[in-house]
Design an enzyme around this catalytic site. Sequence first.
Site, PDB file in Angstrom:
ATOM      1  N   ARG A 264       0.920  -1.269  -0.038  1.00 10.16           N
ATOM      2  CA  ARG A 264       0.062  -0.052  -0.041  1.00 10.16           C
ATOM      3  C   ARG A 264       0.874   1.204  -0.057  1.00 10.16           C
ATOM      4  NH1 ARG A 264      -4.897  -1.774   4.191  1.00 10.16           N
ATOM      5  NH2 ARG A 264      -5.549  -3.743   2.850  1.00 10.16           N
ATOM      6  N   ARG A 279       1.835   0.779  10.176  1.00 12.22           N
ATOM      7  CA  ARG A 279       1.572   1.126   8.967  1.00 12.22           C
ATOM      8  C   ARG A 279       2.678   0.854   7.850  1.00 12.22           C
ATOM      9  NH1 ARG A 279      -3.370   3.576   7.957  1.00 12.22           N
ATOM     10  NH2 ARG A 279      -3.612   4.083  10.114  1.00 12.22           N
ATOM     11  N   GLU A 351      -6.641  -1.598  15.439  1.00 11.79           N
ATOM     12  CA  GLU A 351      -7.374  -2.493  14.100  1.00 11.79           C
ATOM     13  C   GLU A 351      -6.221  -3.453  14.102  1.00 11.79           C
ATOM     14  OE1 GLU A 351      -8.438  -0.508  10.936  1.00 11.79           O
ATOM     15  OE2 GLU A 351      -8.582  -2.327   9.609  1.00 11.79           O
ATOM     16  N   SER A 354     -10.509  -6.434   9.513  1.00  9.32           N
ATOM     17  CA  SER A 354     -11.589  -5.764   9.101  1.00  9.32           C
ATOM     18  C   SER A 354     -12.499  -6.977   8.301  1.00  9.32           C
ATOM     19  CB  SER A 354     -10.832  -4.654   8.263  1.00  9.32           C
ATOM     20  OG  SER A 354     -12.247  -3.913   7.936  1.00  9.32           O
ATOM     21  N   ARG A 392       0.579  -6.778  12.459  1.00 10.07           N
ATOM     22  CA  ARG A 392       0.084  -6.399  13.454  1.00 10.07           C
ATOM     23  C   ARG A 392      -0.242  -7.292  14.347  1.00 10.07           C
ATOM     24  NH1 ARG A 392      -4.174  -1.686  11.473  1.00 10.07           N
ATOM     25  NH2 ARG A 392      -2.549  -0.501   9.987  1.00 10.07           N
TER      26      ARG A 392
END
Length: 425
Positions: A264, A279, A351, A354, A392
Amino acid sequence: MLDPKLLRSDINAVAERLLVKRYRLDTAAFLALEEQRKALQLAAEDLQQERNSYSKSMGKLIGEAKAKGEDVEPLKAKGEQLKMASAAADTELTEVQDALNAMLQGIPNIPHQSVPAGNDEDDNVEVRRWGEPHTFDFDVKDHVDLGAAFNGLDFDRAAKITGSRFSQMRGGLASLHRALTQFMLNTHIQEHGYEEVYVPYIVNRESLYGTGQLPKFAEDLFKLDDEREFYLIPTAEVPITNIYRNEIVEKLPIKLVAHTPCFRSEAGSYGRDTRGMIRQHQFEKVEMVQFVHPDESWDALEALVGDAETILQKLELPYRTVVLCGGDLGFSAAKTYDIEVWLPSEGKYREISSCSNFGDFQARRMKARFRNAEGKPELLHTLNGSGLAVGRTLLAVMENYQQADGSIAIPDVLRPLMNGQTHIK
RNA sequence: GGUGGGAUGGCAGAGCGGUUGAAUGCACCAGUCUUGAAAACUGGCAUACGUUAAUAGCGUAUCUAGGGUUCGAAUCCCUAUCCCACCGCCA
């Protein structure tokens, strides 16, 4: 994409529900375009019909004319005229249809009735909490310091090799990262009934369009310098969901799981979570994707969230599950649950997964269908969820399992995958 | 990288400029026959969009995709993609 028929028949209701997502639908613009489209389409099809039937009769007419020794050119000239008129009408129609499509493609999915109102992540609603955050009798470190202490996690060298927002792991930590992946896959395959797939990590633009990343979110993607318009996958959702693009599947449900890297560019989030592994431009994820009958998708979403939660329970990591409010909900999703894991260094939940139901929104873009009870093709429903984001999860394990001496205990379920090792130091 | 060959309905496979949305076979569905089944026979059997109260009619589009030639294209031309075969090269 939403059903154009729904917009035509009940646009005000759609507009109202999209407000939950903080999207203002320009109903007047849509209706005006739609009115034009209808008139132009009727006219264009009429002309086309005239042209077709004339052409069809031409074989006979030419034969007769030639038999009588008459000139054939006037017959052709009339055909030419019909052709011009029809082509002009087509051009007009195409213009309006393109405008209509562009508008349609930019409209997000309608949120489910159960989605709470709200503007951003602060308005998400917690639905459950599992496990108690561990209390430490020493000063907790974050994963960056923990990893640096035994040279397991190295952001400086990763920056040298590539740039910022990349990481390099070595030794026990790299192995633990791999063990987590293996553990997640095994659990979903053996206990949750998923079939493992291996997929390309580079996809074409049709695939990104199918799942809704394009055309709106191109800035988050890494694009290859290649005339074929290839992109690195931002999530395995893209290649897995597109497996059934333009297909009519025989049997539902289909539950697939894959482990892939994700890339990303995160153009919109400079300055957020710059420290550590939260991130990154490149990370690993185990992704679950389901293709289900439209009647089953809401039950499937609950089950899917459960599948993801199971991983955290087995790892004994405290977490909470929230339902995203309308304003925080993604473009293609009708409803999303985020699972947030406890991070001791931040003293809050972050988070880690999802899980979303997309209804027929992606399926319509992809033309992914199944045969219903009448044997007719019908759009299926798609869902996906991380199970889990591996980087994560590693970070959460490091922080939650840290010891006073700076070592990290290995969760029980991972030890068999780590040759029985109990600690990383 | 080079040279050939190909892509047609759920599948197999005709068609190579004018009632072809598409022969034929298989599969599938309904019926006849049969105690039941099989076989045989009869009929049906694509999708999307538009119009519509309509899953009724009617219209438009679709023979990998996108352009072009033509009054008319599954059929001719160009481009792209994918597949197959052979040669070369490399993990």
